[in-house]
Design a protein around this motif. Structure first.
Motif, PDB file in Angstrom:
ATOM      1  N   SER A  94       0.824  -1.209   0.000  1.00  0.00           N
ATOM      2  CA  SER A  94       0.000   0.000   0.000  1.00  0.00           C
ATOM      3  C   SER A  94       0.856   1.255   0.000  1.00  0.00           C
ATOM      4  CB  SER A  94      -0.935  -0.002   1.216  1.00  0.00           C
ATOM      5  OG  SER A  94      -1.849  -1.076   1.149  1.00  0.00           O
ATOM      6  N   GLU A  95       2.005   1.174   0.658  1.00  0.00           N
ATOM      7  CA  GLU A  95       2.912   2.327   0.684  1.00  0.00           C
ATOM      8  C   GLU A  95       3.614   2.529  -0.653  1.00  0.00           C
ATOM      9  OE1 GLU A  95       3.034   4.317   3.230  1.00  0.00           O
ATOM     10  OE2 GLU A  95       1.644   3.068   4.388  1.00  0.00           O
ATOM     11  N   LEU A  96       3.636   1.484  -1.494  1.00  0.00           N
ATOM     12  CA  LEU A  96       4.323   1.579  -2.777  1.00  0.00           C
ATOM     13  C   LEU A  96       3.388   1.956  -3.921  1.00  0.00           C
ATOM     14  CD1 LEU A  96       6.667  -1.548  -2.596  1.00  0.00           C
ATOM     15  CD2 LEU A  96       7.281   0.839  -2.207  1.00  0.00           C
ATOM     16  N   LEU A  97       2.084   1.995  -3.670  1.00  0.00           N
ATOM     17  CA  LEU A  97       1.153   2.274  -4.759  1.00  0.00           C
ATOM     18  C   LEU A  97       1.380   3.648  -5.396  1.00  0.00           C
ATOM     19  CD1 LEU A  97      -2.207   0.718  -3.502  1.00  0.00           C
ATOM     20  CD2 LEU A  97      -0.410  -0.280  -4.931  1.00  0.00           C
ATOM     21  N   PRO A  98       1.618   4.724  -4.615  1.00  0.00           N
ATOM     22  CA  PRO A  98       1.901   6.004  -5.283  1.00  0.00           C
ATOM     23  C   PRO A  98       3.109   5.940  -6.208  1.00  0.00           C
ATOM     24  CG  PRO A  98       1.377   6.366  -2.969  1.00  0.00           C
ATOM     25  CD  PRO A  98       1.528   4.885  -3.146  1.00  0.00           C
ATOM     26  N   THR A  99       4.139   5.192  -5.804  1.00  0.00           N
ATOM     27  CA  THR A  99       5.315   5.051  -6.666  1.00  0.00           C
ATOM     28  C   THR A  99       4.960   4.296  -7.940  1.00  0.00           C
ATOM     29  OG1 THR A  99       6.745   5.024  -4.711  1.00  0.00           O
ATOM     30  CG2 THR A  99       7.676   4.196  -6.771  1.00  0.00           C
ATOM     31  N   LEU A 100       4.152   3.251  -7.812  1.00  0.00           N
ATOM     32  CA  LEU A 100       3.717   2.498  -8.996  1.00  0.00           C
ATOM     33  C   LEU A 100       2.864   3.375  -9.908  1.00  0.00           C
ATOM     34  CD1 LEU A 100       2.849  -0.932  -7.343  1.00  0.00           C
ATOM     35  CD2 LEU A 100       4.881  -0.355  -8.682  1.00  0.00           C
ATOM     36  N   ASP A 101       2.051   4.260  -9.321  1.00  0.00           N
ATOM     37  CA  ASP A 101       1.266   5.184 -10.139  1.00  0.00           C
ATOM     38  C   ASP A 101       2.184   6.119 -10.928  1.00  0.00           C
ATOM     39  OD1 ASP A 101      -1.101   4.084  -9.221  1.00  0.00           O
ATOM     40  OD2 ASP A 101      -1.321   5.538  -7.586  1.00  0.00           O
ATOM     41  N   ALA A 106       4.660   7.779 -16.040  1.00  0.00           N
ATOM     42  CA  ALA A 106       5.888   7.988 -16.818  1.00  0.00           C
ATOM     43  C   ALA A 106       5.908   7.100 -18.054  1.00  0.00           C
ATOM     44  CB  ALA A 106       7.107   7.706 -15.939  1.00  0.00           C
ATOM     45  N   ARG A 107       5.416   5.894 -17.947  1.00  0.00           N
ATOM     46  CA  ARG A 107       5.369   4.997 -19.105  1.00  0.00           C
ATOM     47  C   ARG A 107       4.386   5.528 -20.159  1.00  0.00           C
ATOM     48  NH1 ARG A 107       4.708   0.622 -16.580  1.00  0.00           N
ATOM     49  NH2 ARG A 107       6.796  -0.270 -16.824  1.00  0.00           N
ATOM     50  N   LEU A 123      11.219  -2.924  -9.741  1.00  0.00           N
ATOM     51  CA  LEU A 123      10.203  -2.734  -8.707  1.00  0.00           C
ATOM     52  C   LEU A 123       8.918  -3.482  -9.049  1.00  0.00           C
ATOM     53  CD1 LEU A 123       9.177  -1.335  -6.140  1.00  0.00           C
ATOM     54  CD2 LEU A 123       8.556   0.630  -7.572  1.00  0.00           C
ATOM     55  N   GLU A 124       8.488  -3.399 -10.297  1.00  0.00           N
ATOM     56  CA  GLU A 124       7.275  -4.102 -10.715  1.00  0.00           C
ATOM     57  C   GLU A 124       7.445  -5.617 -10.615  1.00  0.00           C
ATOM     58  OE1 GLU A 124       5.505  -0.863 -13.928  1.00  0.00           O
ATOM     59  OE2 GLU A 124       6.821  -2.483 -14.602  1.00  0.00           O
ATOM     60  N   THR A 125       8.644  -6.110 -10.881  1.00  0.00           N
ATOM     61  CA  THR A 125       8.891  -7.548 -10.757  1.00  0.00           C
ATOM     62  C   THR A 125       8.816  -8.000  -9.303  1.00  0.00           C
ATOM     63  OG1 THR A 125      10.330  -7.505 -12.706  1.00  0.00           O
ATOM     64  CG2 THR A 125      10.547  -9.390 -11.223  1.00  0.00           C
ATOM     65  N   VAL A 126       9.362  -7.210  -8.403  1.00  0.00           N
ATOM     66  CA  VAL A 126       9.354  -7.564  -6.984  1.00  0.00           C
ATOM     67  C   VAL A 126       7.937  -7.587  -6.440  1.00  0.00           C
ATOM     68  CG1 VAL A 126      10.050  -6.800  -4.688  1.00  0.00           C
ATOM     69  CG2 VAL A 126      11.703  -6.760  -6.552  1.00  0.00           C
ATOM     70  N   VAL A 127       7.144  -6.561  -6.746  1.00  0.00           N
ATOM     71  CA  VAL A 127       5.781  -6.517  -6.205  1.00  0.00           C
ATOM     72  C   VAL A 127       4.920  -7.611  -6.811  1.00  0.00           C
ATOM     73  CG1 VAL A 127       5.935  -4.064  -5.679  1.00  0.00           C
ATOM     74  CG2 VAL A 127       5.039  -4.785  -7.916  1.00  0.00           C
ATOM     75  N   PRO A 169      -5.379   2.546 -11.809  1.00  0.00           N
ATOM     76  CA  PRO A 169      -5.650   1.107 -11.783  1.00  0.00           C
ATOM     77  C   PRO A 169      -5.871   0.618 -10.350  1.00  0.00           C
ATOM     78  CG  PRO A 169      -3.314   1.504 -12.133  1.00  0.00           C
ATOM     79  CD  PRO A 169      -3.986   2.846 -12.196  1.00  0.00           C
ATOM     80  N   GLY A 170      -6.590  -0.474 -10.233  1.00  0.00           N
ATOM     81  CA  GLY A 170      -6.792  -1.092  -8.932  1.00  0.00           C
ATOM     82  C   GLY A 170      -5.745  -2.155  -8.686  1.00  0.00           C
ATOM     83  N   TYR A 171      -5.570  -2.515  -7.419  1.00  0.00           N
ATOM     84  CA  TYR A 171      -4.588  -3.531  -7.056  1.00  0.00           C
ATOM     85  C   TYR A 171      -5.210  -4.483  -6.037  1.00  0.00           C
ATOM     86  CZ  TYR A 171      -0.956  -0.741  -9.329  1.00  0.00           C
ATOM     87  OH  TYR A 171      -0.206  -0.064 -10.256  1.00  0.00           O
ATOM     88  N   ARG A 172      -4.823  -5.755  -6.132  1.00  0.00           N
ATOM     89  CA  ARG A 172      -5.298  -6.770  -5.203  1.00  0.00           C
ATOM     90  C   ARG A 172      -4.178  -7.773  -4.916  1.00  0.00           C
ATOM     91  NH1 ARG A 172      -8.277  -8.926  -9.870  1.00  0.00           N
ATOM     92  NH2 ARG A 172     -10.164  -7.924  -9.096  1.00  0.00           N
ATOM     93  N   ILE A 173      -4.306  -8.458  -3.775  1.00  0.00           N
ATOM     94  CA  ILE A 173      -3.448  -9.595  -3.443  1.00  0.00           C
ATOM     95  C   ILE A 173      -4.373 -10.779  -3.192  1.00  0.00           C
ATOM     96  CG2 ILE A 173      -1.812 -10.566  -1.798  1.00  0.00           C
ATOM     97  CD1 ILE A 173      -0.732  -7.858  -1.292  1.00  0.00           C
ATOM     98  N   GLY A 174      -4.330 -11.749  -4.068  1.00  0.00           N
ATOM     99  CA  GLY A 174      -5.261 -12.864  -3.945  1.00  0.00           C
ATOM    100  C   GLY A 174      -6.683 -12.353  -4.114  1.00  0.00           C
ATOM    101  N   GLU A 175      -7.520 -12.603  -3.112  1.00  0.00           N
ATOM    102  CA  GLU A 175      -8.891 -12.112  -3.124  1.00  0.00           C
ATOM    103  C   GLU A 175      -9.038 -10.801  -2.353  1.00  0.00           C
ATOM    104  OE1 GLU A 175     -11.190 -13.514  -4.910  1.00  0.00           O
ATOM    105  OE2 GLU A 175      -9.816 -15.093  -5.561  1.00  0.00           O
ATOM    106  N   ARG A 176      -7.960 -10.289  -1.813  1.00  0.00           N
ATOM    107  CA  ARG A 176      -8.008  -9.067  -1.004  1.00  0.00           C
ATOM    108  C   ARG A 176      -7.721  -7.852  -1.887  1.00  0.00           C
ATOM    109  NH1 ARG A 176      -7.284  -8.349   4.440  1.00  0.00           N
ATOM    110  NH2 ARG A 176      -6.698 -10.557   4.587  1.00  0.00           N
TER     111      ARG A 176
END
Length: 219
Positions: A94-101, A106-107, A123-127, A169-176
């Motif tokens: 959750s703390e990394l979402l602004p960086t991913l945005d 930039a892309r 970073l995208e590979t790690v997450v 974009p939205g983000y999820r982990i599994g069903e969460r």
């Protein structure tokens, strides 16, 4: 009066002229007469055997119950372990979402080049290895459980509430779901269906009237 000599058992009278075999048979008959008659079952031994069987059945039932409880405990621990792992990963990501945005913007603008591109891709590979999944696409039906509508409009070319633009974009982990997809939605134009249906009905009515009158009038 005859005194009995202690220490000697009486033996059956055997004629003096009897053979040694007859004497042995008489002695065996005397011993058999002194033993209990018939084979009486040992009641005490049978009762003890029944108690042992009952105790064995009780211990078997206890063991089966303990085994079932242990299996339930293992499943519960594994489920809790997965839940704790997902919560910890969700808090971190959750703390990394602004960086991913920022990486995504930039892309889109073609600014993801050079060393910044390598860092962003790492970073995208790690997450992704941590289970983070991105969702939200233009044209998919609006779902309030995973979408958050920030803009609203009407469009004549949609038949249901549709996501026409993905603002974040939205983000999820599994069903969460960590963050819902923030979108702009469009609904069908009010009265568009009714107008279309009315036009179709008018066309059908005019066609039926022409057929009854023998065709359209010539000018």
């Amino acid at each position: 009066m005859t005194e009995e000599t202690p220490g000697f058992d009486e033996k059956p009278d055997v004629p003096s002229d009897a053979a040694p075999e007859d004497a042995a048979q008489a002695e065996s008959a005397d011993k058999a007469g002194s033993a209990p008659a018939g084979d009486v079952p040992d009641v005490a031994l049978q009762a003890q055997l029944d108690q042992v069987r009952t105790a064995l059945n009780e211990r078997t039932a206890d063991l089966q119950r303990l085994q079932a409880e242990y299996q339930n405990y293992r499943r519960r621990v594994e489920r809790d372990r997965i839940t704790v792992k997902e919560i910890a990963a969700a808090n971190l990501l959750s703390e990394l979402l602004p960086t991913l945005d920022d990486v995504g913007r930039a892309r889109e603008h073609g600014e993801l080049v050079g060393g910044f591109k390598s860092v962003a891709e790492s970073l995208e590979t790690v997450v992704a290895k941590l289970g983070l999944q991105q969702f939200g696409k233009e044209g998919e039906p609006f779902d309030p459980t995973i979408h958050e509508a920030l803009m609203h409009s009407y469009a004549p070319d949609v038949t249901e509430t549709t996501c026409v633009a993905i603002l974040q974009p939205g983000y999820r982990i599994g069903e969460r779901t960590i963050r819902p997809a923030r979108v702009a939605v469009a609904e069908p134009q009010p009265g568009a269906q009714g107008t279309k249906s009315g036009s179709d009905d008018d066309s059908k009515g005019a066609k039926a009237s022409d057929e009854e009158s023998g065709g359209p009038e010539e000018g």
